[in-house]
Design a protein around this motif. Structure first.
Motif, PDB file in Angstrom:
ATOM      1  N   GLN A 249       0.774  -1.155   0.132  1.00 46.72           N
ATOM      2  CA  GLN A 249      -0.007   0.029   0.076  1.00 46.72           C
ATOM      3  C   GLN A 249       0.857   1.371  -0.159  1.00 46.72           C
ATOM      4  O   GLN A 249       1.677   1.463   1.096  1.00 46.72           O
ATOM      5  N   PHE A 250       0.895   2.143  -1.252  1.00 41.43           N
ATOM      6  CA  PHE A 250       1.842   3.312  -1.333  1.00 41.43           C
ATOM      7  C   PHE A 250       0.899   4.291  -1.006  1.00 41.43           C
ATOM      8  O   PHE A 250      -0.441   4.208  -1.231  1.00 41.43           O
ATOM      9  N   ARG A 251       1.699   5.296  -0.399  1.00 33.49           N
ATOM     10  CA  ARG A 251       0.678   6.629  -0.087  1.00 33.49           C
ATOM     11  C   ARG A 251       1.397   7.779  -0.640  1.00 33.49           C
ATOM     12  O   ARG A 251       2.708   7.891  -0.632  1.00 33.49           O
ATOM     13  N   ASP A 252       0.676   8.944  -0.963  1.00 35.12           N
ATOM     14  CA  ASP A 252       1.058  10.160  -1.798  1.00 35.12           C
ATOM     15  C   ASP A 252       1.455  11.038  -0.586  1.00 35.12           C
ATOM     16  O   ASP A 252       2.326  11.935  -1.043  1.00 35.12           O
ATOM     17  N   GLN A 253       0.594  11.098   0.511  1.00 33.57           N
ATOM     18  CA  GLN A 253       0.609  12.142   1.064  1.00 33.57           C
ATOM     19  C   GLN A 253       1.893  11.660   2.318  1.00 33.57           C
ATOM     20  O   GLN A 253       2.291  10.553   2.488  1.00 33.57           O
TER      21      GLN A 253
ATOM     22  N   SER B  72       2.212  -1.897   7.701  1.00 35.50           N
ATOM     23  CA  SER B  72       0.964  -2.630   7.466  1.00 35.50           C
ATOM     24  C   SER B  72      -0.210  -1.686   7.643  1.00 35.50           C
ATOM     25  O   SER B  72      -1.108  -1.788   7.098  1.00 35.50           O
ATOM     26  N   VAL B  73       0.071  -0.650   8.726  1.00 34.33           N
ATOM     27  CA  VAL B  73      -0.823   0.235   9.230  1.00 34.33           C
ATOM     28  C   VAL B  73      -0.658   1.576   8.261  1.00 34.33           C
ATOM     29  O   VAL B  73      -1.690   2.291   7.851  1.00 34.33           O
ATOM     30  N   THR B  74       0.329   1.979   8.102  1.00 32.14           N
ATOM     31  CA  THR B  74       0.983   3.424   7.622  1.00 32.14           C
ATOM     32  C   THR B  74       0.846   3.622   6.308  1.00 32.14           C
ATOM     33  O   THR B  74       0.682   4.325   5.534  1.00 32.14           O
ATOM     34  N   GLY B  75       1.245   2.292   5.664  1.00 29.43           N
ATOM     35  CA  GLY B  75       1.632   2.321   4.313  1.00 29.43           C
ATOM     36  C   GLY B  75       3.131   2.850   3.786  1.00 29.43           C
ATOM     37  O   GLY B  75       3.781   3.195   4.671  1.00 29.43           O
ATOM     38  N   ILE B  76       3.478   2.800   2.731  1.00 30.89           N
ATOM     39  CA  ILE B  76       4.656   3.287   2.080  1.00 30.89           C
ATOM     40  C   ILE B  76       4.606   4.441   1.395  1.00 30.89           C
ATOM     41  O   ILE B  76       4.043   4.634   0.293  1.00 30.89           O
ATOM     42  N   PRO B  77       5.358   5.665   2.064  1.00 28.45           N
ATOM     43  CA  PRO B  77       5.214   6.897   1.173  1.00 28.45           C
ATOM     44  C   PRO B  77       6.107   6.666   0.094  1.00 28.45           C
ATOM     45  O   PRO B  77       7.176   6.333  -0.218  1.00 28.45           O
ATOM     46  N   TRP B  78       5.794   7.556  -1.100  1.00 30.42           N
ATOM     47  CA  TRP B  78       6.371   7.585  -2.261  1.00 30.42           C
ATOM     48  C   TRP B  78       7.551   8.519  -1.943  1.00 30.42           C
ATOM     49  O   TRP B  78       7.256   9.689  -1.615  1.00 30.42           O
ATOM     50  N   THR B  79       8.675   8.153  -2.542  1.00 28.21           N
ATOM     51  CA  THR B  79       9.915   9.109  -2.612  1.00 28.21           C
ATOM     52  C   THR B  79      10.339   9.216  -4.068  1.00 28.21           C
ATOM     53  O   THR B  79       9.863   8.407  -4.876  1.00 28.21           O
TER      54      THR B  79
END
Length: 378
Positions: free
Chosen positions: A224-228, A257-264
């Protein structure tokens, strides 16, 4: 390096392994990483005396905790933020340039911290077992023994890498290694590498290795990737979920698993290169690679398991603090106190596994344990 004024080495010919006589303290802190140093600092701030009231045992030959063993390419730019220890800012102790290796900078910081506060750290002392003796804890090490009324365990996870078992694993003719053993991507040049795992470290290593050779990326669950960007509120929510688990005696879950992975920018570049084409987990391992349930196979020379770590708590086994499911019921203000025995606190475990969480947990554990043992005035 500090040593207790009461230290005395034996002259017994059968004990020439630099074994010390039994040292007694009210509290023994096991581990001198972020959580252990924070705990020691807070014990000191409560007015407790070094060596008499508390001391710290650390298995490494020098300061730095697990950071001193991290791969060379992990810099202060690529690492997740290293939070300041209480009382001394990171930037006031070491060079914080972007390209400084974390394995160099963090040990320098921890060493400066130990010196500044004259923390009673004894090293190298590898704790092998902790058991109860006449109402106290006997802490056995490879070089001798210590006696304590209370324990703050801060051993982290680095020494307990986890590799899941898959059918055929023993037949693989290539190389299998864990994040724990990774050094540099160059050693894999010309080889096909399967990277297993969906955490931040897995993606960092996948990105590095894919720059020098071909890779396949597999994960058990869809990442789960996250843009924010990751916010303080996100952190609190993740910690709350993990805290709820340990208070119920469940094994701590993954924060990612809770926070997701931020896009870099690095991950966006890897995506553009076609590196992030994730595949589901294979079902078995063959002599020359891996195989999925539909019969599809992928040849490989290397399987890199970025599958996380488990808490390093085997030395506490005689105290029987675990539940049948392998978890530990945790209580206390910040979920550090072992419910079965309030004389034991676990910092850097569960909700305090992050560097900022370890700071707060160290303070809570120090005060709660000192109060329980009657070491605080008033």
């Amino acid at each position: 390096m500090l040593f207790p004024p009461t230290e005395r080495k034996t002259d017994n010919a059968s004990e020439r392994n630099d074994v010390r006589t039994l040292l007694k303290a009210d509290i023994v802190v096991i581990g001198a990483g972020q959580a252990g140093l924070s705990s020691a600092y807070h014990l000191q701030q409560l007015g407790l005396k070094s060596w008499k009231n508390y001391l710290v045992l650390d298995k490494s030959p020098g300061a730095g905790g697990a950071w001193q063993y991290r791969w060379p390419s992990l810099t202060l730019t690529t690492v997740n933020r290293v939070h300041d220890l209480p009382g001394l800012r990171f930037s006031d102790a070491v060079d914080v340039g972007d390209e400084v290796k974390a394995s160099v900078a963090v040990p320098q910081y921890y060493a400066a911290y130990e010196r500044k506060f004259e923390l009673p750290v004894i090293r190298p002392e590898t704790v092998t077992v902790v058991c109860e003796r006449s109402g106290r804890f006997r802490v056995e090490t490879e070089r001798g023994g210590f006696s304590a009324r209370g324990i703050i365990n801060a051993t982290g996870t680095w020494e307990t890498p986890y590799i899941p078992t898959y059918p055929g694993g023993e037949s693989f003719k290539g190389r299998q290694l864990h994040t724990h053993d990774y050094k540099t991507a160059d050693e894999f040049a010309g080889k096909h590498v399967i990277v297993v795992g969906g955490g931040i470290s897995a993606l960092q290593l996948l990105d590095e290795i894919s720059r020098v050779t071909s890779t396949t990326w597999v994960t058990r669950q869809e990442p789960q990737f996250r843009d924010q960007p990751f916010t303080f509120e996100d952190g609190r929510a993740a910690v709350a979920i993990v805290e709820d688990r340990v208070r119920r005696g469940l094994v701590p879950g993954s924060v990612v698993s809770v926070t997701g992975i931020p896009w870099t920018p690095a991950l966006r570049a890897a995506q553009a290169r076609g590196v992030l084409n994730r595949l589901p987990m294979f079902t078995d391992i063959t002599e020359n690679g891996v195989r999925w349930a539909d019969g599809t196979e992928q040849r490989a020379d290397v399987i890199l398991w970025c599958t996380g770590f488990r808490s390093s708590l085997d030395h506490l086994a005689p105290l029987q603090i675990r539940e049948e499911n392998g978890g530990i019921i945790i209580s206390g203000r910040l979920a550090t106190q072992v419910a079965k025995d309030p004389r034991i606190h676990l910092v850097g475990y569960g909700p305090s596994a992050s560097t900022i969480g370890a700071n707060r947990a160290g303070g809570a554990a120090a005060r709660e344990l000192a109060n329980h043992l009657g070491l605080l005035e008033g």
